[in-house]
Design a protein around this motif. Structure first.
Motif, PDB file in Angstrom:
ATOM      1  N   GLU A   6      59.467  46.356  40.241  1.00 24.51           N
ATOM      2  CA  GLU A   6      58.405  46.717  41.176  1.00 24.51           C
ATOM      3  C   GLU A   6      57.068  46.635  40.452  1.00 24.51           C
ATOM      4  N   LEU A   7      56.125  45.962  41.078  1.00 27.08           N
ATOM      5  CA  LEU A   7      54.740  45.978  40.627  1.00 27.08           C
ATOM      6  C   LEU A   7      54.000  46.930  41.558  1.00 27.08           C
ATOM      7  N   VAL A  59      58.763  41.978  42.371  1.00 27.93           N
ATOM      8  CA  VAL A  59      58.407  40.844  41.518  1.00 27.93           C
ATOM      9  C   VAL A  59      59.579  40.522  40.588  1.00 27.93           C
ATOM     10  N   GLU A  60      59.478  39.390  39.921  1.00 31.94           N
ATOM     11  CA  GLU A  60      60.539  38.951  39.016  1.00 31.94           C
ATOM     12  C   GLU A  60      60.142  39.171  37.566  1.00 31.94           C
ATOM     13  N   CYS A  61      61.125  39.553  36.775  1.00 30.35           N
ATOM     14  CA  CYS A  61      60.885  39.832  35.358  1.00 30.35           C
ATOM     15  C   CYS A  61      60.382  38.583  34.635  1.00 30.35           C
ATOM     16  N   GLY A  62      59.493  38.811  33.671  1.00 29.51           N
ATOM     17  CA  GLY A  62      59.019  37.742  32.809  1.00 29.51           C
ATOM     18  C   GLY A  62      58.010  36.804  33.430  1.00 29.51           C
ATOM     19  N   THR A  73      41.002  43.206  48.092  1.00 30.62           N
ATOM     20  CA  THR A  73      39.789  43.061  48.894  1.00 30.62           C
ATOM     21  C   THR A  73      39.660  44.262  49.827  1.00 30.62           C
ATOM     22  N   LYS A  74      38.414  44.648  50.055  1.00 29.82           N
ATOM     23  CA  LYS A  74      38.123  45.730  50.993  1.00 29.82           C
ATOM     24  C   LYS A  74      36.673  45.579  51.428  1.00 29.82           C
ATOM     25  N   PRO A  75      36.405  45.791  52.719  1.00 24.41           N
ATOM     26  CA  PRO A  75      35.022  45.708  53.183  1.00 24.41           C
ATOM     27  C   PRO A  75      34.104  46.606  52.365  1.00 24.41           C
ATOM     28  N   GLU A  76      32.913  46.089  52.044  1.00 19.00           N
ATOM     29  CA  GLU A  76      31.860  46.764  51.281  1.00 19.00           C
ATOM     30  C   GLU A  76      32.132  46.784  49.779  1.00 19.00           C
ATOM     31  N   TYR A  77      33.246  46.132  49.345  1.00 19.78           N
ATOM     32  CA  TYR A  77      33.569  46.077  47.927  1.00 19.78           C
ATOM     33  C   TYR A  77      33.678  44.624  47.467  1.00 19.78           C
ATOM     34  N   THR A  78      33.387  44.401  46.190  1.00 16.92           N
ATOM     35  CA  THR A  78      33.516  43.069  45.608  1.00 16.92           C
ATOM     36  C   THR A  78      34.985  42.758  45.366  1.00 16.92           C
ATOM     37  N   THR A  79      35.445  41.606  45.831  1.00 19.21           N
ATOM     38  CA  THR A  79      36.829  41.198  45.621  1.00 19.21           C
ATOM     39  C   THR A  79      37.141  41.133  44.131  1.00 19.21           C
ATOM     40  N   LYS A  80      38.313  41.607  43.761  1.00 17.33           N
ATOM     41  CA  LYS A  80      38.708  41.623  42.350  1.00 17.33           C
ATOM     42  C   LYS A  80      40.097  41.011  42.211  1.00 17.33           C
ATOM     43  N   GLU A  81      40.268  40.222  41.160  1.00 17.63           N
ATOM     44  CA  GLU A  81      41.554  39.582  40.905  1.00 17.63           C
ATOM     45  C   GLU A  81      41.954  39.845  39.461  1.00 17.63           C
ATOM     46  N   LEU A  82      43.179  40.293  39.273  1.00 12.87           N
ATOM     47  CA  LEU A  82      43.698  40.618  37.949  1.00 12.87           C
ATOM     48  C   LEU A  82      44.994  39.853  37.704  1.00 12.87           C
ATOM     49  N   LYS A  83      45.237  39.520  36.444  1.00 15.87           N
ATOM     50  CA  LYS A  83      46.477  38.855  36.061  1.00 15.87           C
ATOM     51  C   LYS A  83      47.401  39.875  35.407  1.00 15.87           C
ATOM     52  N   VAL A  84      48.688  39.769  35.701  1.00 15.42           N
ATOM     53  CA  VAL A  84      49.654  40.693  35.109  1.00 15.42           C
ATOM     54  C   VAL A  84      50.940  39.934  34.802  1.00 15.42           C
ATOM     55  N   THR A  85      51.525  40.205  33.653  1.00 16.64           N
ATOM     56  CA  THR A  85      52.803  39.623  33.261  1.00 16.64           C
ATOM     57  C   THR A  85      53.863  40.714  33.294  1.00 16.64           C
ATOM     58  N   ILE A  86      54.935  40.462  34.010  1.00 12.56           N
ATOM     59  CA  ILE A  86      55.996  41.450  34.184  1.00 12.56           C
ATOM     60  C   ILE A  86      56.932  41.409  32.975  1.00 12.56           C
ATOM     61  N   ALA A  87      57.278  42.563  32.478  1.00  9.21           N
ATOM     62  CA  ALA A  87      58.169  42.644  31.321  1.00  9.21           C
ATOM     63  C   ALA A  87      59.567  42.151  31.689  1.00  9.21           C
ATOM     64  N   LYS A  88      60.318  41.696  30.701  1.00  7.92           N
ATOM     65  CA  LYS A  88      61.678  41.206  30.925  1.00  7.92           C
ATOM     66  C   LYS A  88      62.669  42.368  30.835  1.00  7.92           C
ATOM     67  N   LYS A  89      62.564  43.244  31.823  1.00  6.05           N
ATOM     68  CA  LYS A  89      63.416  44.428  31.862  1.00  6.05           C
ATOM     69  C   LYS A  89      63.875  44.646  33.286  1.00  6.05           C
ATOM     70  N   ASN A  90      65.171  44.493  33.513  1.00  4.49           N
ATOM     71  CA  ASN A  90      65.697  44.586  34.874  1.00  4.49           C
ATOM     72  C   ASN A  90      65.522  45.989  35.440  1.00  4.49           C
ATOM     73  N   ASN A  91      65.174  46.040  36.721  1.00  2.00           N
ATOM     74  CA  ASN A  91      65.015  47.295  37.460  1.00  2.00           C
ATOM     75  C   ASN A  91      63.911  48.195  36.898  1.00  2.00           C
ATOM     76  N   ARG A 139      59.594  49.061  36.216  1.00  2.00           N
ATOM     77  CA  ARG A 139      58.395  49.148  37.051  1.00  2.00           C
ATOM     78  C   ARG A 139      57.188  48.798  36.190  1.00  2.00           C
ATOM     79  N   THR A 140      56.286  48.017  36.751  1.00  2.00           N
ATOM     80  CA  THR A 140      55.055  47.644  36.069  1.00  2.00           C
ATOM     81  C   THR A 140      53.872  48.174  36.868  1.00  2.00           C
ATOM     82  N   LYS A 141      52.989  48.925  36.200  1.00  3.20           N
ATOM     83  CA  LYS A 141      51.861  49.546  36.885  1.00  3.20           C
ATOM     84  C   LYS A 141      50.594  48.732  36.672  1.00  3.20           C
TER      85      LYS A 141
END
Length: 646
Positions: A432-433, A476-479, A487-505, A507-509
């Motif tokens: 889960e992300l 999401v899938e591991c690895g 995105t939200k009205p009145e806010y600047t759109t933001k995009e972040l990159k995240v790599t999921i750990a190779k650990k089954n079941n 959670r990545t915050k």
């Protein structure tokens, strides 16, 4: 498969077969609130940049602002500045830059940037499948051992394969001789022509007694590979080019195969018609329906085929007509054979291929279909479902994880056999992300924020909105690496990159803090928070304005110029290191230098007050003789621009 099926599924009698960037919904800029002002941060960035100030972060924000709003010509301008200043950017900026360049007609330059993107992102799907999967045997080993598999109990000494669910029954293909002594045989194989058979499914999907399927469907030649609608009233199946007693042939006098449609009328199948995209000149076979039954997938060697046989799709229109067939493309198809597609209600495409890295012959693979119709990573199902021989015609019930697969692996009863299986472990390593979306300045949670999940190639995978507590979650899938856009009205759109750990079941915050496009400020607020200004930086033990400090002060200057009645109290703070007297003097000089810079650039002195507070207003425990980390001391070294009048 033995030669009979190899011929049958190849070509003789035959073959086998943004604006993902949505515009932000910005609230009206004309809203008025008593004793509040609305500061358009992006416009301030732009005015500051037009004065010649340069900042990588600022150019990124300007480019992104216009890119996400679909104004690609303006985005190209600021991405030009960004890459001129700092060429080494993350792949997503290369991608956006290339798209923006195309919009302004700079196609050649856009292609050059896309080449850089493909090299940096490793996103060349066409380059070399084996080159990218040199450790494919290790991957297959990881995916192995997930099945208990056994003979389905319905096989003969002839070829049995290609099963399909029909209500609570199993329909499959067989070349068994259950007819008269005059039953015809195929000249090339000395096998009987294949027909469709049916068996009731008992508990745990155990097939029972085998019967012939339907006399009305049966012809003098091959029938195979049936698929049924969920209501059991419509059937698509494969047959040699034969209808109403007439046999069709290609230019070499060979009878190829086609897909036919039949309807259930008075408890039997009738109204058999061939599909409009069939041809005497090429083969069409092995139909499969999408979960919503609006798309038919099939296999063909029609013009436009990449390899020996490809998987195609065609739209089923509400009026019963068909769209134009589309090749699934190089994401799925190779120069080899792709055949026997099957779509699940989890939007997974299972198919057989000898072009993707496997154990030998045809192997079964799976790929997750994205919401936009593209496909994700292709994975070999591993040993068990696959073998060194031909493995194909995979069928699974997603609820029970039970199903059937056809194979000519050793130990069978005939040329091809049907095996039943239980999948004991899912192929995917899933996580889960999750995270919380908040206001950058205030920390306030932001419910109803739109969150979009993209894969590493910027293909949209899923979207959601944050709940009343500002939380979101994705499967999401591991690895894997993902891009998450908020995105939200009145806010600047933001995009972040995240790599999921190779650990089954696991959670990545990933928490996301959004910056207001129009900062809402009142008397007593710190204007610096609107722009993320935590500190006006000076050289060690000095108080002259550095270039990066001047960039931040230009933002403050622009706001003062746009709001001529606003007044500021400028406060400078230090940490507790060094003496109290030294810190007070140093901070006071820095506050005065800040005021001096603003006055020198046109601000009326009467609008500014200021003072250095040294270490007298620490925000944490880090007083004299208290051991603290550098990060904790940094919190106390700050500059504040407190609004004293609006």
């Amino acid at each position: 498969m033995k030669n009979f099926i190899l011929l049958y599924i190849t070509i003789i009698s035959v073959f086998s077969f943004n604006s993902y960037a949505q515009k932000s919904q910005v609230a009206s800029a004309d809203k008025k609130y008593d004793k509040f002002a609305y500061i358009d941060a992006i416009k301030t960035y732009e005015r500051v940049a037009e004065k010649g100030y340069k900042s990588e972060d600022m150019f990124q924000k300007l480019g992104n602002s216009y890119y996400f709003n679909g104004e690609l010509d303006k985005a190209a301008k600021w991405y030009d500045e960004l890459f001129a200043m700092a060429p080494d950017q993350q792949p997503e900026y290369l991608y956006r830059y290339a798209q923006s360049l195309k919009a302004v007609g700079q196609t050649d330059k856009a292609n050059q940037v896309m080449e850089q993107f493909n090299q940096k992102a490793g996103n060349d799907n066409r380059a070399s499948i084996y080159g990218k999967n040199k450790n494919y045997l290790d991957i297959i080993k990881t995916n192995s051992g997930r099945y208990t598999i056994e003979n389905a109990g319905i096989n003969s000494k002839y070829s049995d394969y290609g099963s399909a669910f029909f209500l609570n029954k199993l329909v499959f293909t067989s070349a068994r001789d259950t007819g008269s002594l005059m039953q015809r045989k195929h000249k090339w194989t000395n096998q009987h022509f294949t027909n469709l058979y049916v068996s009731d499914l008992g508990e745990e999907m155990d097939p029972g007694k085998v019967d012939k399927f339907s006399k009305k469907v049966k012809s003098r030649f091959h029938e195979s590979s049936a698929i049924f609608s969920k209501d059991g009233k419509t059937m698509y199946f494969t047959r040699n080019n034969f209808l109403d007693g007439k046999k069709g042939k290609d230019g070499k006098e060979i009878t190829l195969i086609k897909i036919y449609k039949a309807s259930l009328e008075n408890e039997d199948w009738d109204k058999i018609t061939e599909l409009p995209f069939n041809s005497d000149s090429y083969s069409v076979a092995h139909p499969a329906l999408s979960p919503d039954e609006k798309t038919l997938y099939f296999v063909s060697d029609m013009p436009g085929t990449i390899g020996q046989s490809d998987i195609f799709k065609v739209q089923l229109n509400e009026d019963g007509s068909f769209g134009t067939p589309e090749n699934l493309g190089k994401e799925i198809n190779t120069e080899g054979k792709e055949t026997f597609p099957f779509l699940t209600d989890e939007d997974e495409l299972y198919f057989a291929s000898d072009g993707h890295p496997g154990l030998g012959g045809l192997d079964v693979f799976v790929s997750k279909m994205n919401p936009d119709g593209t496909f994700g990573e292709i994975q070999n199902l591993g040993d068990g479902a696959n073998s060194p021989k031909d493995d194909f015609a995979y069928l699974i019930d997603t609820k029970s994880r039970r199903g059937f697969v056809s194979s000519n692996r050793g130990g069978g009863e005939g040329y091809d056999d049907i095996y039943k299986f239980l999948e004991t472990r899912r192929i995917k390593c899933e996580q889960e992300l999750y995270g919380t979306v908040t206001d950058l300045a205030t920390g306030k949670i932001l419910p109803d924020s739109k969150i979009s999940l993209f894969d590493s190639g910027f293909n949209l995978i899923n979207t959601t909105v944050t709940d009343p507590a500002g939380n979101y979650v994705f499967a999401v899938e591991c690895g894997k690496t993902y891009n998450v856009r908020a995105t939200k009205p009145e806010y600047t759109t933001k995009e972040l990159k995240v790599t999921i750990a190779k650990k089954n079941n696991g959670r990545t915050k990933l928490d996301i803090a959004l910056e207001k496009e129009k900062c809402q400020v009142a008397i007593g607020d710190d204007l610096g928070k609107c722009f993320g200004i935590k500190m006006i930086y000076f050289d060690l033990d000095k108080y002259n304005i550095r270039p990066e400090a001047a960039l931040d002060l230009e933002k403050i200057l622009d706001v003062l110029n746009q709001n001529p009645t606003m007044k500021l109290d400028i406060r400078s703070h230090t940490d507790s290191r060094a003496s109290h007297k030294y810190n007070e003097t140093l901070s006071d000089n820095r506050a005065k230098s800040t005021i001096s810079w603003l006055v020198k650039n046109g601000v009326d002195p009467s609008r500014l007050t200021g003072k250095g507070y040294g270490e007298t207003q620490l925000v944490n425990k880090c007083a004299d003789d208290v051991k603290c980390s550098e990060e904790e001391h940094q919190l106390n070294r700050r500059s504040e621009f407190i609004i004293s009048a609006l």
